[in-house]
Design a protein around this motif. Structure first.
Motif, PDB file in Angstrom:
ATOM      1  N   HIS A  72     -25.464 -61.159  18.114  1.00  0.00           N
ATOM      2  CA  HIS A  72     -24.937 -61.592  16.809  1.00  0.00           C
ATOM      3  C   HIS A  72     -24.240 -62.945  16.942  1.00  0.00           C
ATOM      4  N   HIS A  73     -23.435 -63.105  17.982  1.00  0.00           N
ATOM      5  CA  HIS A  73     -22.712 -64.354  18.222  1.00  0.00           C
ATOM      6  C   HIS A  73     -23.680 -65.525  18.340  1.00  0.00           C
TER       7      HIS A  73
ATOM      8  N   SER B   7     -17.186 -65.632  13.725  1.00  0.00           N
ATOM      9  CA  SER B   7     -17.905 -64.522  13.141  1.00  0.00           C
ATOM     10  C   SER B   7     -17.314 -63.198  13.608  1.00  0.00           C
TER      11      SER B   7
ATOM     12  N   GLN C 244     -25.549 -66.349  15.034  1.00  0.00           N
ATOM     13  CA  GLN C 244     -24.682 -67.009  14.054  1.00  0.00           C
ATOM     14  C   GLN C 244     -24.295 -68.421  14.474  1.00  0.00           C
TER      15      GLN C 244
ATOM     16  N   LEU D  72     -23.206 -57.482  20.163  1.00  0.00           N
ATOM     17  CA  LEU D  72     -22.173 -58.487  19.898  1.00  0.00           C
ATOM     18  C   LEU D  72     -22.627 -59.862  20.383  1.00  0.00           C
TER      19      LEU D  72
ATOM     20  N   THR E 138     -16.811 -64.856  18.240  1.00  0.00           N
ATOM     21  CA  THR E 138     -17.187 -63.664  17.478  1.00  0.00           C
ATOM     22  C   THR E 138     -16.303 -62.513  17.932  1.00  0.00           C
TER      23      THR E 138
ATOM     24  N   TYR F 274     -18.635 -58.918  14.434  1.00  0.00           N
ATOM     25  CA  TYR F 274     -19.678 -57.890  14.494  1.00  0.00           C
ATOM     26  C   TYR F 274     -18.990 -56.537  14.519  1.00  0.00           C
ATOM     27  N   GLN F 275     -19.347 -55.680  13.554  1.00  0.00           N
ATOM     28  CA  GLN F 275     -18.682 -54.376  13.443  1.00  0.00           C
ATOM     29  C   GLN F 275     -19.489 -53.304  14.151  1.00  0.00           C
ATOM     30  N   THR F 276     -18.864 -52.631  15.123  1.00  0.00           N
ATOM     31  CA  THR F 276     -19.519 -51.529  15.810  1.00  0.00           C
ATOM     32  C   THR F 276     -19.589 -50.313  14.895  1.00  0.00           C
TER      33      THR F 276
END
Length: 458
Positions: A119-120, A215, A123, A116, A128, A217-219
């Motif tokens: 990704h944050h 944004s 992006q 996570l 996020t 983020y999918q676990t």
């Protein structure tokens, strides 16, 4: 450039749905308070500062997390945004990324939080959201994305249109924020809602309205986002955590014959080729060596157990147990005991604050408390160290090679010298020299025909 990272753990809510005297986040999952699971996972990440927001039960939470976190007190529980705002004195002026996670999500993994955060930062987002895919999303806020994949908005279930209700990507309640943007937005959050509280998701809406990137983020594992709000969810978390822990040990070379009926704490370490049998409970900072046999129906807490040792249908707490030891069945190793290699502690033997030297045996029906037992000692059936005088505990010393006959009492303080023999049925109140035989019992008297005379009187 390396980004500074911070973490805020929300742990101030009382948890009224738990219907418990115990503060919600201190309810244990696999033997550890659920907030401690969260903090321990975060501690494995590169986090510059961790702040736990505390309220109800603050002192107890501080005790459990001592040395693992800074703390900020939320005196009134006025919502999640208000809770995060309490960390401003610690984090408010810092540059970096802040992870916000709930203290009642004990299943969340460090790997997920790291993904996570990454990704944050990749992006270049201001916020996020950690999302999950729910087969049944009823009750969850839906994540509505735009054509570019960025989050357009979060729609609560009760406010969602029919098309939006079909969305199965949901808000888990875990977030990353640009730290300064977070605390700037928190000042703009309103409590103009039915509950009169300040909600953290409102920060998302504020940042979006200012044109910032939000944004998501999918676990891949929705189960780890489970929030524990009642005893039903607590049992679900226990089941998931137990399965996760057991599977990890099995993949590392431990045989667990019945994982559904084996309970292992998250901090327990077990060596390869050890066999764990059903009904076993291993908790605390327990460490077990290789090729051991543990169980069935055995409880071990905060113990170090050596290799090739068997502990069968027994209880052991806060003690060290060597290699090639046999314990049980039905033995009790109480705290501060030290059992050296090749010792046998047999059925219905209780050991308390005692040291057993290499190769010594207490095979059955004995109590050995406050004692120093040397090497190659044999303690016969029914023998007791009489350690308590009504006020104080006293030490019994049994030196190397001593043979203690059955049904003997060693009244402390007393020392039995090296290689001495204690005759069966003796009560020893004075020191016994080495290589001596000590007999301390009344002389037997037989009265002939006594029973007949007694019956005649009747």
């Amino acid at each position: 450039m390396t980004t500074n990272r911070y973490a805020v753990i929300l742990a101030a809510g009382q948890g009224t749905r738990m219907k418990s005297k115990l503060y919600k986040v201190l309810h244990p999952v696999c033997g550890k308070p659920m907030v401690e699971h969260v903090v321990d996972q975060i501690s494995t990440l590169h986090i510059n500062e961790t702040v736990t927001i505390i309220g109800h039960g603050a002192d107890l939470v501080k005790t459990h997390l001592n040395g693992k976190s800074e703390f900020a007190l939320q005196e009134e529980q006025l919502g999640t945004a208000h809770a995060v705002m309490q960390a401003e004195s610690v984090l408010g002026n810092l540059e970096g990324t802040t992870l916000v996670v709930c203290g009642d999500t004990p299943l969340i993994k460090a790997e997920t939080m790291e993904a996570l955060l990454q990704h944050h930062e990749d992006q270049n987002a201001k916020a996020t959201i950690l999302t999950g895919y729910a087969e049944n999303p009823t009750g969850y806020g839906r994540i509505i994305r735009n054509n570019t994949g960025l989050v357009e908005r979060i729609v609560e279930h009760k406010d969602a249109a029919e098309e939006e209700k079909s969305v199965k990507e949901i808000n888990t309640g875990t977030y990353c924020f640009d730290n300064k943007a977070l605390f700037d937005a928190l000042k703009k959050v309103s409590n103009d809602n039915v509950q009169g509280e300040y909600y953290l998701p409102d920060v998302i809406e504020i940042l979006q309205s200012e044109g910032e990137i939000v944004s998501a983020y999918q676990t891949s594992d929705f189960g780890e986002t489970l929030g524990v709000n009642d005893r039903v969810a607590l049992s679900q978390a226990e089941t998931i955590m137990k399965r996760r822990i057991n599977e990890q040990h099995m993949r590392n070379g431990v045989t667990i014959t019945d994982p559904n009926n084996t309970y292992i704490g998250s901090d327990v370490k077990i060596g390869r080729d050890t066999l764990v049998l059903p009904g076993t409970v291993l908790t605390g900072n327990t460490e077990i060596g290789e090729d051991a046999i543990i169980g069935p129906s055995t409880e071990i807490k905060d113990c170090v157990v050596g290799s090739r040792t068997t502990v069968k249908q027994s209880v052991a707490h806060n003690s060290s147990i060597g290699s090639d030891v046999q314990i049980g069945p039905f033995a009790h190793i109480r705290p501060e005991s030290s059992i050296h290699d090749e010792v046998k502690i047999g059925n219905f033997v209780e050991v308390k604050k005692a040291e057993f030297g290499k190769g010594s045996k207490a095979s059955h029906l004995s109590y050995i408390g406050d004692a120093e037992v040397g090497k190659a000692v044999n303690i016969g059936c029914g023998s007791i160290t009489v350690n308590y005088d009504g006020k104080n505990k006293h030490l019994t010393k049994i030196e190397d090679g001593v043979f203690v006959g059955c049904n003997s009492n060693l009244v402390a303080p007393v020392t039995v010298g090296k290689g001495a023999y204690i005759a069966a049925g003796s009560t020893i109140t004075e020191d016994v020299p080495g290589e001596s035989l000590s007999i301390a019992r009344a002389r037997q008297v037989n009265k002939d025909n006594y029973v007949q005379k007694l019956n005649d009187k009747k």
